[in-house]
Design a protein around this motif. Sequence first.
Motif, PDB file in Angstrom:
ATOM      1  N   VAL A 381       0.862  -1.180   0.000  1.00 22.38           N
ATOM      2  CA  VAL A 381       0.000   0.000   0.000  1.00 22.38           C
ATOM      3  C   VAL A 381       0.893   1.223   0.000  1.00 22.38           C
ATOM      4  O   VAL A 381       1.734   1.382   0.884  1.00 22.38           O
ATOM      5  CB  VAL A 381      -0.898   0.035   1.257  1.00 22.38           C
ATOM      6  CG1 VAL A 381      -1.816   1.250   1.211  1.00 22.38           C
ATOM      7  CG2 VAL A 381      -1.676  -1.256   1.381  1.00 22.38           C
ATOM      8  N   MET A 383       1.602   4.533   0.960  1.00 18.53           N
ATOM      9  CA  MET A 383       1.050   5.419   1.979  1.00 18.53           C
ATOM     10  C   MET A 383       1.082   6.888   1.558  1.00 18.53           C
ATOM     11  O   MET A 383       0.462   7.732   2.197  1.00 18.53           O
ATOM     12  CB  MET A 383       1.775   5.222   3.318  1.00 18.53           C
ATOM     13  CG  MET A 383       1.566   3.846   3.929  1.00 18.53           C
ATOM     14  SD  MET A 383      -0.173   3.382   4.102  1.00 18.53           S
ATOM     15  CE  MET A 383      -0.586   4.159   5.670  1.00 18.53           C
ATOM     16  N   GLN A 386      -2.448   7.810   0.817  1.00 18.75           N
ATOM     17  CA  GLN A 386      -3.443   7.639   1.871  1.00 18.75           C
ATOM     18  C   GLN A 386      -3.556   8.956   2.634  1.00 18.75           C
ATOM     19  O   GLN A 386      -2.600   9.722   2.688  1.00 18.75           O
ATOM     20  CB  GLN A 386      -3.012   6.530   2.834  1.00 18.75           C
ATOM     21  CG  GLN A 386      -2.998   5.139   2.197  1.00 18.75           C
ATOM     22  CD  GLN A 386      -4.404   4.627   1.926  1.00 18.75           C
ATOM     23  OE1 GLN A 386      -5.328   4.846   2.692  1.00 18.75           O
ATOM     24  NE2 GLN A 386      -4.570   3.948   0.791  1.00 18.75           N
ATOM     25  N   SER A 393      -4.716   1.433   6.375  1.00 18.54           N
ATOM     26  CA  SER A 393      -5.297   1.890   5.110  1.00 18.54           C
ATOM     27  C   SER A 393      -6.573   1.106   4.848  1.00 18.54           C
ATOM     28  O   SER A 393      -6.728  -0.022   5.330  1.00 18.54           O
ATOM     29  CB  SER A 393      -4.300   1.665   3.977  1.00 18.54           C
ATOM     30  OG  SER A 393      -4.012   0.290   3.857  1.00 18.54           O
ATOM     31  N   TRP A 597       0.763  -7.985   3.739  1.00 19.13           N
ATOM     32  CA  TRP A 597       0.546  -6.571   3.417  1.00 19.13           C
ATOM     33  C   TRP A 597       1.661  -5.706   3.969  1.00 19.13           C
ATOM     34  O   TRP A 597       2.089  -5.898   5.109  1.00 19.13           O
ATOM     35  CB  TRP A 597      -0.795  -6.103   3.989  1.00 19.13           C
ATOM     36  CG  TRP A 597      -1.963  -6.614   3.210  1.00 19.13           C
ATOM     37  CD1 TRP A 597      -2.433  -7.892   3.215  1.00 19.13           C
ATOM     38  CD2 TRP A 597      -2.783  -5.876   2.325  1.00 19.13           C
ATOM     39  NE1 TRP A 597      -3.513  -8.008   2.381  1.00 19.13           N
ATOM     40  CE2 TRP A 597      -3.754  -6.770   1.814  1.00 19.13           C
ATOM     41  CE3 TRP A 597      -2.807  -4.545   1.889  1.00 19.13           C
ATOM     42  CZ2 TRP A 597      -4.724  -6.373   0.902  1.00 19.13           C
ATOM     43  CZ3 TRP A 597      -3.788  -4.146   0.982  1.00 19.13           C
ATOM     44  CH2 TRP A 597      -4.737  -5.066   0.493  1.00 19.13           C
ATOM     45  N   GLN A 599       2.640  -1.607   4.397  1.00 16.73           N
ATOM     46  CA  GLN A 599       2.294  -0.191   4.236  1.00 16.73           C
ATOM     47  C   GLN A 599       3.602   0.590   4.223  1.00 16.73           C
ATOM     48  O   GLN A 599       4.359   0.574   5.178  1.00 16.73           O
ATOM     49  CB  GLN A 599       1.404   0.265   5.381  1.00 16.73           C
ATOM     50  CG  GLN A 599       0.047  -0.414   5.372  1.00 16.73           C
ATOM     51  CD  GLN A 599      -0.965   0.251   6.291  1.00 16.73           C
ATOM     52  OE1 GLN A 599      -2.151   0.140   6.070  1.00 16.73           O
ATOM     53  NE2 GLN A 599      -0.487   0.956   7.305  1.00 16.73           N
TER      54      GLN A 599
END
Length: 745
Positions: A381, A383, A386, A393, A597, A599
């Motif tokens: 992800v 960031m 975001q 997230s 995952w 981030q």
Amino acid sequence: MPHIVSVLVPTPKQSHLPDALSYWAESDLCAGTLVKVPLGPREVLGIVWHASTPPQEPPAGARTPELKWVSCVIEGFPALSQGWLELVAFSAQYYQRSLGEVALWGMPPQLKNSSAEQIQKRLERWHQHSSQTLGTPTRAASKKRSRASLAQDPVANGTATAPPSSPARELATPPLLSAEQRQALHDIGTNPGPFLLFGSTGSGKTEVYLQAIQALFERDSLAQALIMVPEINLTPQLQARVRERFAPLWGEHSIVCLHSGLTPAQRLKSWLAAHFGQARVVLGTRMSIFASIPRLQIIIVDEEHDVSYKQQEGARYSARDLAVYRARLENARVILGSATPSLESWHHSQASTQAGVKPRYQLVAMPSRIGNASLAQVHRVDMNHQPRKTVFSSPLLTAIESRLKAREQVLIVLNRRGYAPVLQCNSCGWKTRCQHCSAFKVFHKLDRTLRCHHCGQTERVPKACPVCADQDIGMLGLGTQQLEEQLQAALLSMGQELGRAIIIERIDADSTQAKGSLEERLERMHAGDIDVLIGTQMIAKGHDFRRVTLVAAIDVDQALFSNDFRACERLFALLMQASGRAGRDAHLTLARPSEMWLQTHHPKHALFEALKAHDYVRFATDQLRERQLANMPPFSSQALIRVEARTAHAALGYLNELHTQGSGLLQEASGTEPGSSLEDIFLYSAVPMQMQKLANVERYQLLIESGSRAQLQRFLRRLHEPLRGLKKKHPGVLRWVIDVDPQSL
Ligand code: ADP
Ligand code: ZN
Ligand code: ZN
């Protein structure tokens, strides 16, 4: 006729005393015998180092020579083996410590700190106890034997209690091996090693360890094995499997643990069981590399990349490296196992570019997971896209919810405990710095304290800024406690929707202080009573959580830009290990691949690319290429001189002068023959340590690098004299220490 014996006593290298001291003894004593000797005002435990020199003239009358007498010999204690003594000799020399320090370091405190009578009693009690538990007659007979006849090998000597003839319990049946496991065992059985078992997370390395041990034991009914693990309380599962496998074969008492968490009495018991040969398997942390295991035939170093194998105080040895050395000494097999080997070990397992040079380690690969379970799919992800201050997230939250709905488990790793790493005054910028260390105090919300994770200093959170009195104090950064709180809030509505509470638990150094709480939490996780486990690196290592299908790592960017050249290697290993906790059950991954995952603000970083491809080899190759270009380990050897002082001035003064003297030594040696050359040595300037101030002590270091291990060793030996001499000149210096092959800069 009296003899003169040389005895190892705990004299530090920093002192001016020699490594072994001479004493008079009533009779001949063989090397490895335990004795009590006077040292200054005390009586200490010593180990006879050299077999006695030929009988000497007895000291003439009252005019006693300077030598003192051995106070007594510890009876009934078979001498430590030649192999053990050689291990001590090598470690002391290589890590620049005194023989006595190293020899006595790993001895159980109940041997070191007791009188001869107490030791004698304990030995007797041990013999009684062990014969009772095994139902064989006591072998206390060894007590009666004369000390002159003490042989090197207690096992051959019959002091060892024989294994029970018939299995005490039903045999735990080993599983049917995978093709890769079979091949690995074949390779290990038919080659000398050392072996680097490079097996994916979940490839079944433990089974290979167990069967390799068993194969050796079937050939030699007295053989002993050493299994080393990084941290004992993180590996209850491994302990259980070892016990389950071997206790039915050789009895409950054939397996002992050795680690610093034992009580002194337990530690003595385990140590003696290994020494007398009753323990067939010694399972321990790094300290166990110095256990006396006279019939040692195989050493396993599980998760060999783990930094905890390097001792960080006193003799700063690497238990992994010593394992390889000890195996060679004792003609034993050694298996280093990991899914993410240290770059040193990986390098040693690769064919050299020079033709005809065999790699130092033999590579044994197990790339597949048991049952063909697939490895986790890696999602990154970004960031940067975001909202600011996002902790979880939204795509990650959605993924977590979906797993929880399916009654699967989730693991969330954040390598920072506490609530927020720093509090800051939003008006003047004041931060919660520790007065005693170069560090910030971490905010712990539960008891509203600020705690320094380095010196332990704790205080209450101030109501207002101590500088400007403003009450607007804000938080910077994120710790595990906050993560837990945020996730509770985020999953609340989902719990209501599902009609059950979502159980979130946390494992870090704070949440597991109470004895047994770590074990309890791990057990509940295994039992499926926890939905989401949040924690530091403690939860990423080794665990065989069957129902975890999603692992997330939060806020991993810091290590990408660290000063320490090993930071990326560590981060990669941590993330790879973490992702290895997901999808270990083939049935679950068949339905839906498991997920990892990340981030990050740097999703395109090469490290994450390699992680996405589960490509350790690519990562290692890239890193090694960089290291080679920069001439860094494993392409060079390093040592650090670390100094602690009352003031920065004293530390720097000391190290700068050492630098000058060291450069002098290098100059003197230039042009000498190869055997004494020091031309490939580079001395860096003294710099503050990353953590410059700790508990009011200033810490500085000086790095020494060389392309030649031998030269570095030679140079370090020459430095002792200046190191000791300069200490007198710089009273502000509290201590100095040499760290050979340092693991963090
Ligand atoms: P690793 O240490 O390589 O990550 P483990 O040794 O923990 O992997 O093994 C992963 C899981 O697979 C464990 O639950 C273990 O009991 C199981 N296992 C290992 N070998 C086999 C096998 N040959 N058949 C079935 N299950 C196995
Ligand atoms: Zn302020
Ligand atoms: Zn502090």
